[in-house]
Scaffold this motif. Sequence first.
Motif, PDB file in Angstrom:
ATOM      1  N   PRO A  42       0.819  -1.217   0.000  1.00 41.23           N
ATOM      2  CA  PRO A  42       0.000   0.000   0.000  1.00 41.23           C
ATOM      3  C   PRO A  42       0.855   1.271   0.000  1.00 41.23           C
ATOM      4  CG  PRO A  42       0.212  -0.826   2.232  1.00 41.23           C
ATOM      5  CD  PRO A  42       0.944  -1.809   1.350  1.00 41.23           C
ATOM      6  N   THR A  43       0.252   2.363  -0.409  1.00 41.18           N
ATOM      7  CA  THR A  43       0.800   3.694  -0.157  1.00 41.18           C
ATOM      8  C   THR A  43       0.068   4.221   1.077  1.00 41.18           C
ATOM      9  OG1 THR A  43       1.339   4.197  -2.458  1.00 41.18           O
ATOM     10  CG2 THR A  43       0.971   6.076  -1.006  1.00 41.18           C
ATOM     11  N   VAL A  44       0.807   4.865   1.972  1.00 41.24           N
ATOM     12  CA  VAL A  44       0.195   5.423   3.182  1.00 41.24           C
ATOM     13  C   VAL A  44       0.126   6.940   3.049  1.00 41.24           C
ATOM     14  CG1 VAL A  44       0.341   5.647   5.692  1.00 41.24           C
ATOM     15  CG2 VAL A  44       1.075   3.519   4.579  1.00 41.24           C
ATOM     16  N   ILE A  45      -1.055   7.474   3.272  1.00 40.61           N
ATOM     17  CA  ILE A  45      -1.247   8.935   3.238  1.00 40.61           C
ATOM     18  C   ILE A  45      -1.580   9.406   4.639  1.00 40.61           C
ATOM     19  CG2 ILE A  45      -2.562  10.857   2.277  1.00 40.61           C
ATOM     20  CD1 ILE A  45      -3.169   9.132  -0.167  1.00 40.61           C
ATOM     21  N   LEU A  46      -0.670  10.194   5.227  1.00 41.54           N
ATOM     22  CA  LEU A  46      -0.935  10.821   6.520  1.00 41.54           C
ATOM     23  C   LEU A  46      -1.538  12.197   6.255  1.00 41.54           C
ATOM     24  CD1 LEU A  46       2.364  10.063   8.507  1.00 41.54           C
ATOM     25  CD2 LEU A  46       0.260   8.726   8.459  1.00 41.54           C
ATOM     26  N   VAL A  47      -2.689  12.463   6.860  1.00 44.42           N
ATOM     27  CA  VAL A  47      -3.356  13.753   6.661  1.00 44.42           C
ATOM     28  C   VAL A  47      -3.253  14.550   7.957  1.00 44.42           C
ATOM     29  CG1 VAL A  47      -5.480  14.916   5.985  1.00 44.42           C
ATOM     30  CG2 VAL A  47      -4.922  12.683   5.000  1.00 44.42           C
ATOM     31  N   ILE A  48      -2.563  15.685   7.883  1.00 43.89           N
ATOM     32  CA  ILE A  48      -2.325  16.509   9.069  1.00 43.89           C
ATOM     33  C   ILE A  48      -2.906  17.902   8.859  1.00 43.89           C
ATOM     34  CG2 ILE A  48      -0.237  15.190   9.616  1.00 43.89           C
ATOM     35  CD1 ILE A  48       1.445  17.506   8.625  1.00 43.89           C
ATOM     36  N   LYS A 102      -1.862  -2.732   9.566  1.00 46.00           N
ATOM     37  CA  LYS A 102      -1.962  -4.200   9.544  1.00 46.00           C
ATOM     38  C   LYS A 102      -3.181  -4.649   8.737  1.00 46.00           C
ATOM     39  CE  LYS A 102       1.597  -5.394  12.097  1.00 46.00           C
ATOM     40  NZ  LYS A 102       2.746  -6.077  11.466  1.00 46.00           N
ATOM     41  N   ALA A 103      -4.318  -3.967   8.973  1.00 49.40           N
ATOM     42  CA  ALA A 103      -5.560  -4.316   8.260  1.00 49.40           C
ATOM     43  C   ALA A 103      -5.432  -4.034   6.766  1.00 49.40           C
ATOM     44  CB  ALA A 103      -6.735  -3.538   8.839  1.00 49.40           C
ATOM     45  N   GLY A 104      -4.819  -2.897   6.434  1.00 49.76           N
ATOM     46  CA  GLY A 104      -4.645  -2.520   5.035  1.00 49.76           C
ATOM     47  C   GLY A 104      -3.816  -3.533   4.274  1.00 49.76           C
ATOM     48  N   ILE A 105      -2.739  -4.003   4.910  1.00 47.19           N
ATOM     49  CA  ILE A 105      -1.879  -5.003   4.275  1.00 47.19           C
ATOM     50  C   ILE A 105      -2.633  -6.326   4.140  1.00 47.19           C
ATOM     51  CG2 ILE A 105       0.224  -6.376   4.582  1.00 47.19           C
ATOM     52  CD1 ILE A 105       1.450  -3.836   5.920  1.00 47.19           C
ATOM     53  N   ALA A 106      -3.338  -6.714   5.211  1.00 46.79           N
ATOM     54  CA  ALA A 106      -4.085  -7.981   5.198  1.00 46.79           C
ATOM     55  C   ALA A 106      -5.200  -7.978   4.153  1.00 46.79           C
ATOM     56  CB  ALA A 106      -4.673  -8.249   6.583  1.00 46.79           C
ATOM     57  N   ARG A 107      -5.806  -6.807   3.948  1.00 51.04           N
ATOM     58  CA  ARG A 107      -6.936  -6.715   3.007  1.00 51.04           C
ATOM     59  C   ARG A 107      -6.489  -6.356   1.586  1.00 51.04           C
ATOM     60  NH1 ARG A 107     -11.188  -3.394   6.992  1.00 51.04           N
ATOM     61  NH2 ARG A 107     -10.836  -4.760   8.804  1.00 51.04           N
ATOM     62  N   ASP A 108      -5.170  -6.312   1.372  1.00 49.32           N
ATOM     63  CA  ASP A 108      -4.615  -6.014   0.053  1.00 49.32           C
ATOM     64  C   ASP A 108      -5.036  -4.623  -0.438  1.00 49.32           C
ATOM     65  OD1 ASP A 108      -2.930  -6.835  -2.004  1.00 49.32           O
ATOM     66  OD2 ASP A 108      -4.604  -7.464  -3.261  1.00 49.32           O
ATOM     67  N   ALA A 109      -5.043  -3.666   0.484  1.00 52.04           N
ATOM     68  CA  ALA A 109      -5.430  -2.289   0.139  1.00 52.04           C
ATOM     69  C   ALA A 109      -4.337  -1.615  -0.694  1.00 52.04           C
ATOM     70  CB  ALA A 109      -5.683  -1.477   1.405  1.00 52.04           C
ATOM     71  N   ASP A 110      -4.769  -0.748  -1.585  1.00 47.01           N
ATOM     72  CA  ASP A 110      -3.818   0.054  -2.374  1.00 47.01           C
ATOM     73  C   ASP A 110      -3.354   1.276  -1.595  1.00 47.01           C
ATOM     74  OD1 ASP A 110      -3.957  -1.316  -5.076  1.00 47.01           O
ATOM     75  OD2 ASP A 110      -6.084  -0.896  -4.733  1.00 47.01           O
TER      76      ASP A 110
END
Length: 301
Positions: free
Chosen positions: A100-106, A176-184
């Motif tokens: 996945p790509t992780v987007i932190l929104v601040i 962890k959930a994002g990786i497990a669910r194959d999230a983009d």
Amino acid sequence: MGLFEKLKNGLKNTKDALASKITGVINSFTKIDEDFFEELEETLILSDIGAVTSANICEALRKEVKATGTTDPAEVKGLLKKIIAGILEGENELILDTKPTVILVIGVNGAGKTTTIGKLAYNLKSSGKKVVVAAADTFRAAAIEQLEVWTQRAGVDIIKHSEGSDPAAVVFDAVKAGIARDADVIICDTAGRLHNKKNLMDELKKIARIVNNNAPDSRVETLLVLDATTGQNAVNQARLFKETADITGIVLTKLDGTAKGGIIIPIKEELGIPVKLVGVGEKIDDLQPFVPRDYVEALFE
């Protein structure tokens, strides 16, 4: 309505305030002299461009005028468009090249973080991406519930804990959930305010560490959400957040409700942070990629 038309409509107030004043200056001079440059610089400063950026724009304009041999003030608008587009260009695209790509929104509370996340999730889902959202702003009352409403509208998953829980723990579970669910894409909301600046910045650093430790190969986009209606205050906010967070881009919200949309220019010129997304309305599809040349065309058309 196309993206350019939406942008044009969203910039109407800024165009009326900024571009029309610049046109007024241009039309009131018959030659390009020092008085012309002084009047133009003053107009830019009064239009929320800021003293530093206004001076830089006028200096660049002087060089362009000399290089091109321009003598007619009417031709200055074209040179200005080129200069401003040049300032704004570079790294404007959201980069989603890992899975996945992780987007932190601040950003501070009230800038439009929650709605930005909802709209961004909707955009990404509409383009075929699988999205997981982390409700890690656990300190603001009703923040989790509001984000839940937006994720339901967008049709994406949300990972949440109870109000007041550890934000980093929410991000840990979401990664962890994002990786497990194959999230983009995993989008993480963050606290906009703790009881002091140091606590807020420490929290952001902690979240960044969690992401880096648990998704080490993921690209991290850190997007700072700024409210265009706050004008120069938005530049000050960006400066403060830049001291602690590795900001990769700006999301400028509420562009349609202000005459201060020119604030995009000093943010990039003075801080070197590219604008990646702009909010031009309240609907779920009213967040769009920032295209510098479209912005300049819409402003000076």
